[in-house]
Design an enzyme around this catalytic site. Structure first.
Site, PDB file in Angstrom:
ATOM      1  N   ASP A 271      10.147  38.135  17.482  1.00  0.00           N
ATOM      2  CA  ASP A 271      10.990  39.021  16.659  1.00  0.00           C
ATOM      3  C   ASP A 271      11.054  40.436  17.245  1.00  0.00           C
ATOM      4  O   ASP A 271      11.948  41.215  16.904  1.00  0.00           O
ATOM      5  CB  ASP A 271      10.482  39.074  15.210  1.00  0.00           C
ATOM      6  CG  ASP A 271       9.020  39.510  15.059  1.00  0.00           C
ATOM      7  OD1 ASP A 271       8.349  39.778  16.076  1.00  0.00           O
ATOM      8  OD2 ASP A 271       8.549  39.583  13.902  1.00  0.00           O
ATOM      9  N   GLU A 272      10.111  40.749  18.143  1.00  0.00           N
ATOM     10  CA  GLU A 272      10.022  42.140  18.624  1.00  0.00           C
ATOM     11  C   GLU A 272      11.213  42.535  19.494  1.00  0.00           C
ATOM     12  O   GLU A 272      11.429  43.717  19.740  1.00  0.00           O
ATOM     13  CB  GLU A 272       8.693  42.351  19.354  1.00  0.00           C
ATOM     14  CG  GLU A 272       7.533  41.921  18.484  1.00  0.00           C
ATOM     15  CD  GLU A 272       6.177  42.453  18.898  1.00  0.00           C
ATOM     16  OE1 GLU A 272       6.103  43.438  19.639  1.00  0.00           O
ATOM     17  OE2 GLU A 272       5.185  41.864  18.446  1.00  0.00           O
TER      18      GLU A 272
ATOM     19  N   TYR B 170       6.278  44.912  26.380  1.00  0.00           N
ATOM     20  CA  TYR B 170       6.212  43.483  26.011  1.00  0.00           C
ATOM     21  C   TYR B 170       7.557  43.021  25.460  1.00  0.00           C
ATOM     22  O   TYR B 170       8.128  42.022  25.915  1.00  0.00           O
ATOM     23  CB  TYR B 170       5.110  43.250  24.964  1.00  0.00           C
ATOM     24  CG  TYR B 170       5.240  41.924  24.253  1.00  0.00           C
ATOM     25  CD1 TYR B 170       5.023  40.724  24.932  1.00  0.00           C
ATOM     26  CD2 TYR B 170       5.608  41.856  22.905  1.00  0.00           C
ATOM     27  CE1 TYR B 170       5.169  39.497  24.280  1.00  0.00           C
ATOM     28  CE2 TYR B 170       5.750  40.644  22.253  1.00  0.00           C
ATOM     29  CZ  TYR B 170       5.533  39.461  22.956  1.00  0.00           C
ATOM     30  OH  TYR B 170       5.682  38.244  22.313  1.00  0.00           O
TER      31      TYR B 170
HETATM   32  P1  NAD Z   1      -1.363  33.820  24.341  1.00  0.00           P
HETATM   33  O1  NAD Z   1      -1.486  35.117  25.073  1.00  0.00           O
HETATM   34  O2  NAD Z   1      -2.430  33.388  23.407  1.00  0.00           O
HETATM   35  O3  NAD Z   1      -1.211  32.632  25.408  1.00  0.00           O
HETATM   36  C1  NAD Z   1      -0.381  32.718  26.540  1.00  0.00           C
HETATM   37  C2  NAD Z   1      -0.719  31.542  27.459  1.00  0.00           C
HETATM   38  O4  NAD Z   1       0.148  31.608  28.606  1.00  0.00           O
HETATM   39  C3  NAD Z   1      -2.156  31.587  27.990  1.00  0.00           C
HETATM   40  O5  NAD Z   1      -2.732  30.307  27.923  1.00  0.00           O
HETATM   41  C4  NAD Z   1      -1.992  32.036  29.438  1.00  0.00           C
HETATM   42  O6  NAD Z   1      -3.007  31.552  30.296  1.00  0.00           O
HETATM   43  C5  NAD Z   1      -0.635  31.441  29.778  1.00  0.00           C
HETATM   44  N1  NAD Z   1       0.045  32.149  30.867  1.00  0.00           N
HETATM   45  C6  NAD Z   1       0.181  33.490  31.028  1.00  0.00           C
HETATM   46  N2  NAD Z   1       0.858  33.751  32.159  1.00  0.00           N
HETATM   47  C7  NAD Z   1       1.168  32.546  32.713  1.00  0.00           C
HETATM   48  C8  NAD Z   1       1.871  32.169  33.877  1.00  0.00           C
HETATM   49  N3  NAD Z   1       2.390  33.080  34.708  1.00  0.00           N
HETATM   50  N4  NAD Z   1       2.021  30.847  34.143  1.00  0.00           N
HETATM   51  C9  NAD Z   1       1.484  29.908  33.323  1.00  0.00           C
HETATM   52  N5  NAD Z   1       0.796  30.228  32.211  1.00  0.00           N
HETATM   53  C10 NAD Z   1       0.652  31.528  31.905  1.00  0.00           C
HETATM   54  O7  NAD Z   1       0.043  33.881  23.638  1.00  0.00           O
HETATM   55  P2  NAD Z   1       0.527  33.221  22.257  1.00  0.00           P
HETATM   56  O8  NAD Z   1       0.223  34.150  21.159  1.00  0.00           O
HETATM   57  O9  NAD Z   1       0.072  31.817  22.197  1.00  0.00           O
HETATM   58  O10 NAD Z   1       2.104  33.261  22.476  1.00  0.00           O
HETATM   59  C11 NAD Z   1       2.793  32.168  23.060  1.00  0.00           C
HETATM   60  C12 NAD Z   1       4.271  32.506  23.163  1.00  0.00           C
HETATM   61  O11 NAD Z   1       4.776  32.793  21.874  1.00  0.00           O
HETATM   62  C13 NAD Z   1       4.544  33.756  24.008  1.00  0.00           C
HETATM   63  O12 NAD Z   1       5.725  33.516  24.753  1.00  0.00           O
HETATM   64  C14 NAD Z   1       4.763  34.849  22.992  1.00  0.00           C
HETATM   65  O13 NAD Z   1       5.634  35.844  23.495  1.00  0.00           O
HETATM   66  C15 NAD Z   1       5.403  34.069  21.867  1.00  0.00           C
HETATM   67  N6  NAD Z   1       5.200  34.639  20.516  1.00  0.00           N
HETATM   68  C16 NAD Z   1       3.932  34.927  20.073  1.00  0.00           C
HETATM   69  C17 NAD Z   1       3.763  35.412  18.773  1.00  0.00           C
HETATM   70  C18 NAD Z   1       2.384  35.731  18.220  1.00  0.00           C
HETATM   71  O14 NAD Z   1       2.273  36.248  17.115  1.00  0.00           O
HETATM   72  N7  NAD Z   1       1.307  35.421  18.922  1.00  0.00           N
HETATM   73  C19 NAD Z   1       4.872  35.603  17.950  1.00  0.00           C
HETATM   74  C20 NAD Z   1       6.134  35.294  18.439  1.00  0.00           C
HETATM   75  C21 NAD Z   1       6.278  34.795  19.725  1.00  0.00           C
HETATM   76  P1  TYD Z   2      -0.833  42.795  16.908  1.00  0.00           P
HETATM   77  O1  TYD Z   2      -1.692  41.722  16.341  1.00  0.00           O
HETATM   78  O2  TYD Z   2      -1.221  43.412  18.214  1.00  0.00           O
HETATM   79  O3  TYD Z   2       0.645  42.176  16.984  1.00  0.00           O
HETATM   80  P2  TYD Z   2       2.064  42.944  17.265  1.00  0.00           P
HETATM   81  O4  TYD Z   2       1.809  44.235  17.888  1.00  0.00           O
HETATM   82  O5  TYD Z   2       2.705  41.961  18.197  1.00  0.00           O
HETATM   83  O6  TYD Z   2       2.742  43.012  15.933  1.00  0.00           O
HETATM   84  O7  TYD Z   2      -0.709  43.951  15.843  1.00  0.00           O
HETATM   85  C1  TYD Z   2      -0.275  43.703  14.531  1.00  0.00           C
HETATM   86  C2  TYD Z   2      -0.183  45.025  13.811  1.00  0.00           C
HETATM   87  O8  TYD Z   2      -1.513  45.534  13.660  1.00  0.00           O
HETATM   88  C3  TYD Z   2       0.592  46.071  14.584  1.00  0.00           C
HETATM   89  O9  TYD Z   2       1.316  46.880  13.663  1.00  0.00           O
HETATM   90  C4  TYD Z   2      -0.491  46.889  15.270  1.00  0.00           C
HETATM   91  C5  TYD Z   2      -1.641  46.803  14.293  1.00  0.00           C
HETATM   92  N1  TYD Z   2      -3.007  46.857  14.891  1.00  0.00           N
HETATM   93  C6  TYD Z   2      -3.954  47.734  14.377  1.00  0.00           C
HETATM   94  O10 TYD Z   2      -3.694  48.480  13.426  1.00  0.00           O
HETATM   95  N2  TYD Z   2      -5.205  47.748  14.939  1.00  0.00           N
HETATM   96  C7  TYD Z   2      -5.529  46.948  15.988  1.00  0.00           C
HETATM   97  O11 TYD Z   2      -6.686  47.028  16.488  1.00  0.00           O
HETATM   98  C8  TYD Z   2      -4.548  46.031  16.496  1.00  0.00           C
HETATM   99  C9  TYD Z   2      -4.871  45.132  17.650  1.00  0.00           C
HETATM  100  C10 TYD Z   2      -3.292  46.014  15.909  1.00  0.00           C
END
Ligand code: NAD
Ligand code: TYD
Length: 351
Positions: free
Chosen positions: A133-134, A158
């Site tokens: 969503d970012e 990012y």
């Molecule tokens: P994460 O950081 O936990 O995991 C990322 C994974 O990708 C890791 O296992 C890492 O080793 C692998 N990776 C990184 N670079 C790589 C490369 N060059 N080649 C192969 N593997 C590689 O991330 P996540 O939270 O599981 O997010 C997964 C996807 O979902 C991402 O694309 C992220 O942008 C998207 N996303 C995450 C969130 C969230 O809240 N975490 C929300 C919306 C979308």
């Molecule tokens: P985060 O989990 O890093 O996800 P995103 O930045 O992708 O939304 O952060 C969630 C929210 O929490 C964001 O508004 C930043 C805030 N935050 C803190 O206040 N303290 C922290 O130590 C971290 C990691 C995030």
């Protein structure tokens, strides 16, 4: 057979385990195993012959081409990314390399593979790109939630790198007809999230009696989705999504960061009463530069197009998440050694 990238990370590992638990076909899992990827996340699939793990980089086109030719997947699901906003502020280069160049290399390899498929397989093939969503930027308090028609306005390195990858995916559909699907999801939480993100960081710090750092006034709003609901949405999009389309995914659970941290402290008070009240550990620290104020997702397109609904309420999902971390402190110990300490010093040391 599907090819998943980034399947050793938080959402990817949840998706792979969800996929296998549903009795579906084999999964080839390509992951570079960066600091965020952890083979232990896939321990439950260790004995499953349908899971093939390959350590490698999506930016290495040769590796991706070899895997596609060897395994002939019916779909590719791209989770691989650098995913943490704060790290992108300290070092954007890895984000450009993996999220932009990596997605480009993956798309190129997939395009060549897909072009050579027999007509029926070509028709049913899908490339699902998992995004955020970012990319839409920040909402004012009274604005309606983001729809898929919202103009892109990424604010962090990012978000900009994810936006660029989304544009590449769009272009590969528009130019060559590659059957792409893009999902933009809100903040996830649940088991196996690396403890650099807000929810696991707060749980782990609280368990150790360390301060709970809240950036700025703590009034920033995120729309939280339990990771299992994200996985079920991705499956529905794979099955019923229309090629070339974009789908927003969200939990319709907007909370300020302070609300989230207080909710976590309350659950910990119940489960670890000897340490109560955990809220005394909350510490306001310097804000994140360029900190987006609010995200919220309008998920009507996904719901009407695929029938998906989230099943987990925020309060129950949060309780399950805290319980998982308390039961898995060995996992926490393994992922928070070495590099993690340097990150904590870098990000929190000067705040
Ligand atoms: P994460 O950081 O936990 O995991 C990322 C994974 O990708 C890791 O296992 C890492 O080793 C692998 N990776 C990184 N670079 C790589 C490369 N060059 N080649 C192969 N593997 C590689 O991330 P996540 O939270 O599981 O997010 C997964 C996807 O979902 C991402 O694309 C992220 O942008 C998207 N996303 C995450 C969130 C969230 O809240 N975490 C929300 C919306 C979308
Ligand atoms: P985060 O989990 O890093 O996800 P995103 O930045 O992708 O939304 O952060 C969630 C929210 O929490 C964001 O508004 C930043 C805030 N935050 C803190 O206040 N303290 C922290 O130590 C971290 C990691 C995030």
């Amino acid at each position: 057979m599907i090819l998943v990238t980034g399947g050793a990370g938080f959402i990817g590992s949840n998706f792979v385990l969800h996929w296998l638990a549903g009795g579906r076909g084999p999964v080839v899992n390509l992951d570079k195993l960066t600091y965020a990827g952890n083979a232990e996340n896939l321990a439950a699939a260790r004995e499953d012959p349908r899971h093939v793990f390959v350590r490698g980089d999506i930016a290495d086109g040769g590796t991706v081409r070899r895997l596609l030719d060897a395994h002939r997947p019916a779909a590719v699901v791209n989770f691989a990314a650098e995913s943490h906003v704060d790290r992108s502020i300290h070092g954007p280069a890895a984000f450009v390399r993996t999220n932009i160049v990596g997605t480009y290399e993956l798309l190129e390899a997939v395009r060549h593979y897909w072009t050579a498929l027999p007509p029926r397989e070509r028709e049913s093939f899908r490339f699902l790109h998992v995004s955020s969503d970012e990319v839409y930027g920040s909402l004012e308090t009274h604005e309606p939630a983001f729809t898929e028609a919202r103009a892109y306005a990424p604010n962090s390195p990012y978000a900009a790198s994810k936006a660029a990858s989304d544009h590449l995916v769009r272009a590969y559909h528009h130019t060559w007809g590659l059957p792409t699907l893009t999902t933009n999801c809100s903040n996830n939480y649940g088991p196996r999230q690396f403890p650099e993100k807000l929810i696991p960081l707060v749980i782990v710090n609280a368990v150790h009696g360390r301060s709970l750092p809240v950036y700025g006034d703590g009034g920033n709003v995120r729309d939280w989705l339990y990771v299992a609901d994200h996985c079920s949405a991705l499956l529905r999009v794979l099955e019923a999504g229309r090629p070339g389309e974009v789908y927003n995914i969200g939990g319709s659970a907007e909370r300020t960061n302070l609300q989230v941290v207080h909710a976590l402290a309350g659950i910990l008070d119940e489960l670890r009463p000897d340490r109560a009240p955990h809220a005394r550990l909350i510490t306001h620290v310097a804000d994140r530069p360029g900190h987006d104020r609010r995200y919220a997702m309008d998920t009507r397109k996904l719901e009407s197009g695929t029938g998906w609904r989230p099943v987990e309420a925020f309060e129950t999902g949060l309780r399950k998440t805290v319980a998982w971390y308390l039961d898995n402190m060995d996992w926490v110990g393994n992922v928070t050694s070495g590099e993690y300490r340097k990150w904590v010093d870098l990000n929190y040391g000067g705040r």
